[in-house]
Design an enzyme around this catalytic site. Structure first.
Site, PDB file in Angstrom:
ATOM      1  N   GLU A 143       0.857  -1.185   0.000  1.00  0.00           N
ATOM      2  CA  GLU A 143       0.000   0.000   0.000  1.00  0.00           C
ATOM      3  C   GLU A 143       0.892   1.234   0.000  1.00  0.00           C
ATOM      4  O   GLU A 143       1.338   1.694   1.035  1.00  0.00           O
ATOM      5  CB  GLU A 143      -0.915  -0.016   1.227  1.00  0.00           C
ATOM      6  CG  GLU A 143      -1.956   1.090   1.217  1.00  0.00           C
ATOM      7  CD  GLU A 143      -2.743   1.155   2.508  1.00  0.00           C
ATOM      8  OE1 GLU A 143      -3.705   1.943   2.564  1.00  0.00           O
ATOM      9  OE2 GLU A 143      -2.406   0.441   3.476  1.00  0.00           O
ATOM     10  N   ALA A 154      -2.328   8.158   6.838  1.00  0.00           N
ATOM     11  CA  ALA A 154      -1.289   7.896   7.837  1.00  0.00           C
ATOM     12  C   ALA A 154       0.061   7.544   7.213  1.00  0.00           C
ATOM     13  O   ALA A 154       0.989   7.178   7.925  1.00  0.00           O
ATOM     14  CB  ALA A 154      -1.741   6.766   8.760  1.00  0.00           C
ATOM     15  N   HIS A 232      -9.920   0.337   0.810  1.00  0.00           N
ATOM     16  CA  HIS A 232     -10.809   0.916   1.839  1.00  0.00           C
ATOM     17  C   HIS A 232     -11.693   2.049   1.291  1.00  0.00           C
ATOM     18  O   HIS A 232     -11.431   3.226   1.497  1.00  0.00           O
ATOM     19  CB  HIS A 232     -10.066   1.335   3.102  1.00  0.00           C
ATOM     20  CG  HIS A 232      -8.784   2.089   2.944  1.00  0.00           C
ATOM     21  ND1 HIS A 232      -8.632   3.218   2.168  1.00  0.00           N
ATOM     22  CD2 HIS A 232      -7.570   1.876   3.521  1.00  0.00           C
ATOM     23  CE1 HIS A 232      -7.398   3.654   2.261  1.00  0.00           C
ATOM     24  NE2 HIS A 232      -6.736   2.874   3.072  1.00  0.00           N
ATOM     25  N   ASN A 235     -12.519   5.937   2.321  1.00  0.00           N
ATOM     26  CA  ASN A 235     -11.396   6.470   3.090  1.00  0.00           C
ATOM     27  C   ASN A 235     -10.228   6.799   2.173  1.00  0.00           C
ATOM     28  O   ASN A 235      -9.871   6.026   1.282  1.00  0.00           O
ATOM     29  CB  ASN A 235     -10.955   5.466   4.152  1.00  0.00           C
ATOM     30  CG  ASN A 235     -11.938   5.361   5.294  1.00  0.00           C
ATOM     31  OD1 ASN A 235     -11.922   6.149   6.233  1.00  0.00           O
ATOM     32  ND2 ASN A 235     -12.835   4.383   5.209  1.00  0.00           N
ATOM     33  N   ASP A 294      -7.708  -3.609   7.992  1.00  0.00           N
ATOM     34  CA  ASP A 294      -6.697  -2.541   7.988  1.00  0.00           C
ATOM     35  C   ASP A 294      -6.097  -2.415   9.395  1.00  0.00           C
ATOM     36  O   ASP A 294      -5.785  -1.322   9.864  1.00  0.00           O
ATOM     37  CB  ASP A 294      -7.299  -1.209   7.533  1.00  0.00           C
ATOM     38  CG  ASP A 294      -6.224  -0.181   7.138  1.00  0.00           C
ATOM     39  OD1 ASP A 294      -5.073  -0.595   6.897  1.00  0.00           O
ATOM     40  OD2 ASP A 294      -6.527   1.019   7.089  1.00  0.00           O
ATOM     41  N   SER A 329      -5.363   6.057  11.591  1.00  0.00           N
ATOM     42  CA  SER A 329      -4.207   5.284  11.095  1.00  0.00           C
ATOM     43  C   SER A 329      -4.488   3.794  11.169  1.00  0.00           C
ATOM     44  O   SER A 329      -3.738   3.033  11.760  1.00  0.00           O
ATOM     45  CB  SER A 329      -2.960   5.619  11.909  1.00  0.00           C
ATOM     46  OG  SER A 329      -3.154   5.317  13.279  1.00  0.00           O
ATOM     47  N   GLY A 330      -5.568   3.372  10.574  1.00  0.00           N
ATOM     48  CA  GLY A 330      -5.898   1.958  10.580  1.00  0.00           C
ATOM     49  C   GLY A 330      -6.807   1.609  11.740  1.00  0.00           C
ATOM     50  O   GLY A 330      -7.191   2.449  12.552  1.00  0.00           O
TER      51      GLY A 330
END
Length: 415
Positions: A143, A154, A232, A235, A294, A329-330
């Site tokens: 990613e 993030a 995702h 997002n 995630d 951040s996940g």
């Protein structure tokens, strides 16, 4: 014992009092397994003249194929985006722990990182079969770093990259090789991205669109070049707009190549995606939905400061932020929590998570059909995972301390 005479001598296990998905409905049926493989009971009875050596009562629970998590950054203190001499032991630990949450295969995910991290980590994460020892590794999900600065989320800005003139060679030099790679997330608006998409697709690598400011036209061109997944959904991308819905518009686009299907990941942890957004996406394109966690390395560790690659992450309750910011951040929710939250939000099981039982010759990967590997959890529809089986071996259910989703309550590649 996976085949031949060895498998034939293995004990036959009959799972009784369970519910199995067939024809879009949950039916009460038994399931027969031998040597880690699902059996056709008619052949067992009439050709082999065998009966079950052991019966296991599922207590009315749903018996479903194991979950697949195609985006997980680590967990239980293990950070896949940090280089070490023994990356494999960390991957094995995560594989073992997520198995008790119903995940029987996964894609370890690396966020945007310095080149030396890719070069050191990637050779240490080979594709690996699952079993009672842990979930199988399908390949790595990369990613970044070829993503939008504006929608980096993030990901550390200092390590973001754009493609050079010889784009695919630039990508190879960045990652140091693609032998263990299954998915690459990139922003399709970057220059030379379409030649990269075509090259990756030709190698059998799934290209996912994400962390992007692409409009719908650019996203459609990326799919025409070979992209098949969205990272995702909602997002780290442009929000839906009625005059240009952006990447989100791919769910109902009429400009996709004939026979091409788009799949999309969604984080159903109760934080990243509002329940109404889950319902909108699912109703627009139910067959494309793939739940992902995630999950960050803080999964299962509770409040405090943790890492995500080159960044510090602060966990507060059910939320993880880049330390000192309000940037998500996940997730810290395990997959069974995501599945339950999706069920609560939509009133439906996600079809890409709960596959139908099919007869030999039908269906695809990770489905319950005669001859396929027996990887599944069984769960109550509302109370969560009870226990699981991977390659025929029994796996205990998670304790209440095993993951943040259980400890703190529910607010979550195709299969």
């Amino acid at each position: 014992m996976r085949g031949g005479q060895g498998a034939a001598r293995a004990p036959v296990i009959q799972f009784t009092n369970c519910r199995i998905l067939r024809g879009g409905a949950l039916l009460r049926e038994d399931l027969w397994v031998r040597g880690g493989r699902i059996l056709d009971p008619e052949k067992l009875f009439f050709e082999e003249r065998r009966v079950a050596d052991e019966q296991r009562d599922c207590g009315g629970c749903i018996l479903a194929p194991g979950f697949i998590d195609v985006q997980i950054n680590g967990g239980f203190g293990v950070d896949f985006s940090q280089a070490s001499e023994d990356v494999g032991s960390g991957v094995a630990l995560v594989a073992r722990r997520i198995l008790s949450h119903g995940v029987t295969s996964f894609c370890p995910t690396l966020v945007t990182s310095p080149l030396e991290v890719y070069h050191k980590v990637l050779p240490q994460i080979p594709v690996k079969s699952g079993g009672p020892h842990g979930a199988g590794v399908l390949g790595v999900h990369l990613e970044g770093p070829f993503i939008s600065r504006e929608k980096r989320g993030a990901h550390p800005e200092a390590h973001l990259r754009s493609f050079e003139a010889d784009a695919f060679q630039d990508l190879l030099a960045t990652y140091g090789g693609l032998d263990n790679v299954r998915i690459v997330t990139l922003a399709p608006e970057l220059g030379h991205s379409h030649e990269v998409i075509r090259a990756l697709t030709a190698l059998g690598i799934c290209v996912s669109l994400g962390h992007s400011v692409a409009d719908l036209g650019t996203a459609e061109e990326a799919v025409q070049s070979g992209a098949t997944f969205i990272t995702h959904l909602f997002n780290a991308m442009l929000p839906f707009h009625h005059r240009d819905p952006g990447i989100v518009g791919l769910l109902t686009s009429d400009r996709l190549p004939a026979g091409r299907h788009i799949f999309y990941g969604m984080i159903a942890d109760g934080i990243h995606t509002n329940p109404a957004a889950l319902r909108i996406a699912h109703r627009a394109h139910p067959k494309g939905l793939v739940l992902v966690t995630d999950a960050v390395p803080a999964l299962g560790l509770g409040n405090g400061r943790h890492t995500l690659g080159q960044q510090e992450v602060e966990v507060d309750g059910l939320t993880a932020y880049v330390a000192g910011t309000s940037t998500l951040s996940g997730s810290i929710a395990p997959m069974d929590t995501c599945v339950r939250h999706f069920l609560q939000a939509t009133g439906m099981w996600p079809r890409s998570r709960l596959h139908e039982v099919r007869s030999e010759g039908e269906g695809g990967a990770n489905q319950q059909r005669a001859g396929t590997q027996s990887d599944w959890p069984w769960s109550h529809s509302t109370q969560g995972l009870q226990c699981g089986v991977c390659s025929g071996g029994r796996v205990p259910a998670p304790s209440t301390a095993a993951g943040a989703g259980e400890a703190q309550g529910d607010p979550g590649l195709r299969g």
